[in-house]
Design a protein around this motif. Sequence first.
Motif, mmCIF file in Angstrom:
data_model
loop_
_atom_site.group_PDB
_atom_site.id
_atom_site.type_symbol
_atom_site.label_atom_id
_atom_site.label_comp_id
_atom_site.label_asym_id
_atom_site.label_seq_id
_atom_site.Cartn_x
_atom_site.Cartn_y
_atom_site.Cartn_z
ATOM 1 N N MET A 168 0.966 -1.153 0.073
ATOM 2 C CA MET A 168 -0.225 0.184 -0.059
ATOM 3 C C MET A 168 0.894 1.265 0.056
ATOM 4 S SD MET A 168 -2.810 1.111 2.720
ATOM 5 C CE MET A 168 -3.822 -0.186 2.501
ATOM 6 N N ARG A 169 0.425 2.233 -0.945
ATOM 7 C CA ARG A 169 1.369 3.479 -0.828
ATOM 8 C C ARG A 169 1.113 4.116 0.448
ATOM 9 N NH1 ARG A 169 -0.336 5.730 -6.813
ATOM 10 N NH2 ARG A 169 0.637 4.142 -8.211
ATOM 11 N N ALA A 170 2.175 4.973 0.528
ATOM 12 C CA ALA A 170 2.173 5.832 1.679
ATOM 13 C C ALA A 170 1.084 6.731 1.967
ATOM 14 C CB ALA A 170 3.584 6.807 1.841
ATOM 15 N N SER A 171 0.522 7.552 1.059
ATOM 16 C CA SER A 171 -0.504 8.243 0.843
ATOM 17 C C SER A 171 -1.812 7.489 1.324
ATOM 18 C CB SER A 171 -0.685 9.075 -0.393
ATOM 19 O OG SER A 171 -0.985 8.183 -1.439
ATOM 20 N N PHE A 172 -1.911 6.141 0.970
ATOM 21 C CA PHE A 172 -3.122 5.375 1.125
ATOM 22 C C PHE A 172 -3.245 5.218 2.553
ATOM 23 C CE2 PHE A 172 -3.249 5.068 -3.359
ATOM 24 C CZ PHE A 172 -4.573 4.848 -3.436
ATOM 25 N N LYS A 173 -1.847 4.846 3.203
ATOM 26 C CA LYS A 173 -1.685 4.367 4.705
ATOM 27 C C LYS A 173 -1.897 5.453 5.597
ATOM 28 C CE LYS A 173 1.919 0.847 3.984
ATOM 29 N NZ LYS A 173 3.274 0.343 4.374
ATOM 30 N N VAL A 174 -1.242 6.980 5.309
ATOM 31 C CA VAL A 174 -1.851 7.927 6.092
ATOM 32 C C VAL A 174 -3.537 8.233 5.907
ATOM 33 C CG1 VAL A 174 -1.689 10.309 6.022
ATOM 34 C CG2 VAL A 174 0.569 8.992 5.541
ATOM 35 N N LEU A 207 -5.695 6.142 5.483
ATOM 36 C CA LEU A 207 -6.344 5.056 6.196
ATOM 37 C C LEU A 207 -6.395 5.117 7.616
ATOM 38 C CD1 LEU A 207 -8.038 2.163 6.309
ATOM 39 C CD2 LEU A 207 -5.778 1.319 6.317
ATOM 40 N N VAL A 208 -5.054 5.558 8.178
ATOM 41 C CA VAL A 208 -4.998 5.754 9.522
ATOM 42 C C VAL A 208 -5.621 6.905 10.113
ATOM 43 C CG1 VAL A 208 -3.142 6.420 11.298
ATOM 44 C CG2 VAL A 208 -2.575 4.582 9.727
ATOM 45 N N ALA A 228 -8.403 8.232 8.625
ATOM 46 C CA ALA A 228 -9.902 7.854 8.738
ATOM 47 C C ALA A 228 -10.351 7.030 10.018
ATOM 48 C CB ALA A 228 -10.144 7.121 7.511
ATOM 49 N N LEU A 229 -9.562 6.097 10.258
ATOM 50 C CA LEU A 229 -9.669 5.055 11.403
ATOM 51 C C LEU A 229 -9.670 6.074 12.700
ATOM 52 C CD1 LEU A 229 -8.142 1.890 10.339
ATOM 53 C CD2 LEU A 229 -10.419 2.333 10.394
ATOM 54 N N THR A 230 -8.469 6.727 12.775
ATOM 55 C CA THR A 230 -8.322 7.804 14.170
ATOM 56 C C THR A 230 -9.665 8.442 14.508
ATOM 57 O OG1 THR A 230 -6.040 7.648 13.713
ATOM 58 C CG2 THR A 230 -6.819 9.202 15.276
ATOM 59 N N LEU A 231 -9.954 9.197 13.318
ATOM 60 C CA LEU A 231 -11.378 10.191 13.506
ATOM 61 C C LEU A 231 -12.321 9.335 13.789
ATOM 62 C CD1 LEU A 231 -10.443 12.737 10.552
ATOM 63 C CD2 LEU A 231 -10.124 13.051 12.914
ATOM 64 N N CYS A 232 -12.447 8.076 13.260
ATOM 65 C CA CYS A 232 -13.821 7.128 13.422
ATOM 66 C C CYS A 232 -13.734 6.979 15.104
ATOM 67 C CB CYS A 232 -13.556 5.892 12.747
ATOM 68 S SG CYS A 232 -15.109 4.912 13.009
ATOM 69 N N GLY A 233 -12.344 6.348 15.570
ATOM 70 C CA GLY A 233 -12.414 6.126 16.736
ATOM 71 C C GLY A 233 -12.597 7.122 18.051
ATOM 72 N N LEU A 234 -12.319 8.455 17.322
ATOM 73 C CA LEU A 234 -12.660 9.821 18.248
ATOM 74 C C LEU A 234 -13.985 9.967 18.265
ATOM 75 C CD1 LEU A 234 -11.754 12.304 19.653
ATOM 76 C CD2 LEU A 234 -11.439 13.341 17.553
ATOM 77 N N ALA A 235 -14.831 9.739 17.007
ATOM 78 C CA ALA A 235 -16.143 10.012 17.070
ATOM 79 C C ALA A 235 -16.913 8.962 18.150
ATOM 80 C CB ALA A 235 -16.810 9.921 15.478
ATOM 81 N N VAL A 236 -16.359 7.724 17.954
ATOM 82 C CA VAL A 236 -16.981 6.820 18.842
ATOM 83 C C VAL A 236 -16.702 7.102 20.235
ATOM 84 C CG1 VAL A 236 -16.965 4.357 19.653
ATOM 85 C CG2 VAL A 236 -16.755 4.871 16.985
ATOM 86 N N SER A 269 -15.052 5.775 4.779
ATOM 87 C CA SER A 269 -13.619 6.069 4.026
ATOM 88 C C SER A 269 -12.554 5.223 4.278
ATOM 89 C CB SER A 269 -13.263 7.465 4.774
ATOM 90 O OG SER A 269 -14.263 8.836 4.761
ATOM 91 N N ALA A 270 -12.463 4.658 5.350
ATOM 92 C CA ALA A 270 -11.567 3.617 5.487
ATOM 93 C C ALA A 270 -11.499 2.332 4.575
ATOM 94 C CB ALA A 270 -11.237 2.961 6.807
ATOM 95 N N ILE A 271 -12.732 2.084 4.362
ATOM 96 C CA ILE A 271 -13.175 0.922 3.538
ATOM 97 C C ILE A 271 -13.009 1.182 2.006
ATOM 98 C CG2 ILE A 271 -15.041 -0.485 2.560
ATOM 99 C CD1 ILE A 271 -16.401 -0.536 5.306
ATOM 100 N N PHE A 272 -13.328 2.433 1.611
ATOM 101 C CA PHE A 272 -13.058 3.118 0.180
ATOM 102 C C PHE A 272 -11.660 3.142 0.011
ATOM 103 C CE2 PHE A 272 -17.430 5.054 0.235
ATOM 104 C CZ PHE A 272 -18.018 3.923 -0.024
ATOM 105 N N VAL A 273 -10.862 3.594 0.882
ATOM 106 C CA VAL A 273 -9.355 3.593 0.703
ATOM 107 C C VAL A 273 -8.825 2.235 0.580
ATOM 108 C CG1 VAL A 273 -7.271 4.165 1.718
ATOM 109 C CG2 VAL A 273 -9.040 5.921 1.800
ATOM 110 N N LEU A 274 -9.023 1.174 1.339
ATOM 111 C CA LEU A 274 -8.671 -0.060 1.288
ATOM 112 C C LEU A 274 -8.946 -0.591 -0.050
ATOM 113 C CD1 LEU A 274 -9.487 -1.517 4.792
ATOM 114 C CD2 LEU A 274 -7.120 -1.323 3.618
ATOM 115 N N ALA A 275 -10.261 -0.406 -0.571
ATOM 116 C CA ALA A 275 -10.571 -0.883 -1.944
ATOM 117 C C ALA A 275 -9.909 -0.248 -3.038
ATOM 118 C CB ALA A 275 -12.212 -0.420 -2.204
ATOM 119 N N ALA A 276 -9.519 1.083 -2.977
ATOM 120 C CA ALA A 276 -8.909 1.655 -4.126
ATOM 121 C C ALA A 276 -7.578 1.065 -4.072
ATOM 122 C CB ALA A 276 -8.904 3.163 -3.894
#
Length: 210
Positions: free
Chosen positions: A1-7, A9-10, A12-20, A156-163
């Motif tokens: 996975m490219r670095a931009s995709f990793k950033v 993804l991380v 999106a998941l971090t903001l999702c965790g904050l929202a939870v 967003s995380a799911i779509f980034v993984l798909a791309a």
Amino acid sequence: MRASFKVHLVLALTLCGLAVLIVAATFLPGAPLVPDPVSVTLFALVFPVFGTALIRCTLADRAIGLPGPQGHRFLEILRETPRPLQIASGVILVGALLSFVLGVGMLKGQPSSDGSSYHANNHGTHIGLTLDEYHQHVKAQERMFASGCAHFYMGSAIFVLAASRSRERASRGVPPYGSAVQLPLRPSPTGNVRWTRADQPRKPHRAPRP
């Protein structure tokens, strides 16, 4: 996975965790714990994070739920999503729907305060609230917004993984939608590799039985 995709993804998941965490904080007794700027910033970041994820999918030839012959690709994205993300996405979606339905049923209007009194503004009609009712209204609003944000961040995380998966498969010459058969790539007029329905393997024709 490219670095931009990793950033991406991380993030999106971090903001999702904050929202939870914000949703969980609204169930604690007393006054709201989350400052308003935090909730507003979390909501505002949904647009660039989710929008960029959709753009990544489009550039990676992942048509998201478009009508017509390519509409099935959205289901392919969900089918290839790792199981933990599928479960988390389903739980967050149910929680967001429940928060919205329960919040709409409880809110008497937009909560506001002038420092000495508390009321709910319902289309110009001011309904008086106690301090505890005011806190409950504010926390219900936070719960609705934060749960909705969590759903979009998980998407967003799911779509980034798909791309990312689509790009990796295209670079290996593998059809990106579930087939393991390697086929010659068909370049588009713009120079980008694209797969069409004609590129997918077809089942052999069976002659009718006598």
